[in-house]
Structure formats: structure tokens, C-alpha cells
Design a protein around this motif. Structure first.
Motif, PDB file in Angstrom:
ATOM      1  N   CYS A   5       0.857  -1.218  -0.006  1.00 24.33           N
ATOM      2  CA  CYS A   5      -0.270  -0.009  -0.069  1.00 24.33           C
ATOM      3  C   CYS A   5       0.858   1.496  -0.020  1.00 24.33           C
ATOM      4  O   CYS A   5       1.795   1.373   0.795  1.00 24.33           O
ATOM      5  CB  CYS A   5      -1.029  -0.163   1.023  1.00 24.33           C
ATOM      6  N   PHE A  59      -3.284   0.327  -3.485  1.00 25.82           N
ATOM      7  CA  PHE A  59      -2.973  -0.981  -3.528  1.00 25.82           C
ATOM      8  C   PHE A  59      -2.103  -1.431  -4.722  1.00 25.82           C
ATOM      9  O   PHE A  59      -2.863  -1.295  -5.897  1.00 25.82           O
ATOM     10  CB  PHE A  59      -4.142  -1.710  -2.998  1.00 25.82           C
ATOM     11  N   VAL A  91       0.960  -5.249   2.862  1.00 28.14           N
ATOM     12  CA  VAL A  91      -0.264  -5.656   3.003  1.00 28.14           C
ATOM     13  C   VAL A  91      -0.322  -7.074   3.482  1.00 28.14           C
ATOM     14  O   VAL A  91      -0.091  -8.031   2.648  1.00 28.14           O
ATOM     15  CB  VAL A  91      -1.071  -5.487   1.688  1.00 28.14           C
ATOM     16  N   PHE A  94      -5.930  -8.896   1.799  1.00 31.09           N
ATOM     17  CA  PHE A  94      -6.588  -7.993   0.825  1.00 31.09           C
ATOM     18  C   PHE A  94      -7.973  -8.921   0.422  1.00 31.09           C
ATOM     19  O   PHE A  94      -7.808  -9.931  -0.239  1.00 31.09           O
ATOM     20  CB  PHE A  94      -5.727  -7.737  -0.549  1.00 31.09           C
TER      21      PHE A  94
END
Length: 105
Positions: A5, A59, A91, A94
């Protein structure tokens, strides 16, 4: 595929130019939030030390991070001088709400 991110806090004037540049490097999604704050140089001559900025969150796959950060830095520096910050965060998960499953962006 590893996800990152990228978060940037920059002056609002760069958004239109940045959107075009990100499209050119195949980044097609971002989140923009209007924020107020101050960093190393607050406006001490005002009753409100904060200034208006935008927070951009993207992202992306780890292999796209370098190009993305470079575009943000180039546009921010060219349009608003040397104002702003960029951070890259890992991250862990997700999820897509629509499918209720873990997925890549």
C-alpha cells in the motif's frame, strides 16, 4: 504475489496531473481523502497551523511500487515544490467485499 500500500500526503493541486501519470504506468485505482495537518514547517503565523492536503492510497503489486513512488515524487515535486510525504506499507491480507474472498487488487 506480494501486495503493498503506497500512501502519499501531498498538496491538492497535483491530483489531476497525478491521475494522468498513474494511468500511463498502468495504475488504475486509487483512494483520495482530503486531510489537514502540518509537518516540519507549520504555519506559525496563522491561528490554525494546519494546511489542506490530500491523502492518496494505492494498493499495488510489489513490482509496481518503484514506478508508482517515482511518479508521485516527480509530480509532487514539479507541481507543489518539495512538499509532501510518501510511505510504502506491507499488506498482509486483501479482501474483496463483493466476493467475500481474499484476492489480488
Amino acid at each position: 504475489m506480494e501486495l503493498k500500500c503506497v500512501v502519499a500526503i501531498v498538496r491538492p493541486g497535483i491530483l489531476e496531473v497525478l491521475e494522468r501519470r498513474l494511468s500511463a504506468v498502468h495504475i488504475h485505482g486509487l483512494t483520495v481523502t482530503r486531510v489537514k495537518g502540518f509537518g516540519a514547517h507549520p504555519n506559525l503565523f496563522s491561528d490554525d497551523w494546519t494546511t489542506e492536503h490530500i491523502k492518496i492510497e494505492v494498493f499495488t503489486h510489489s513490482e509496481s511500487v518503484d514506478a508508482l513512488v517515482q511518479e508521485i515524487m516527480d509530480v509532487a515535486k514539479g507541481v507543489s515544490g518539495e512538499d509532501g510525504i510518501v510511505a510504502v506499507l506491507p499488506v498482509e491480507h486483501f479482501f474483496r467485499v463483493r466476493t467475500a474472498s481474499e484476492a489480488a487488487p
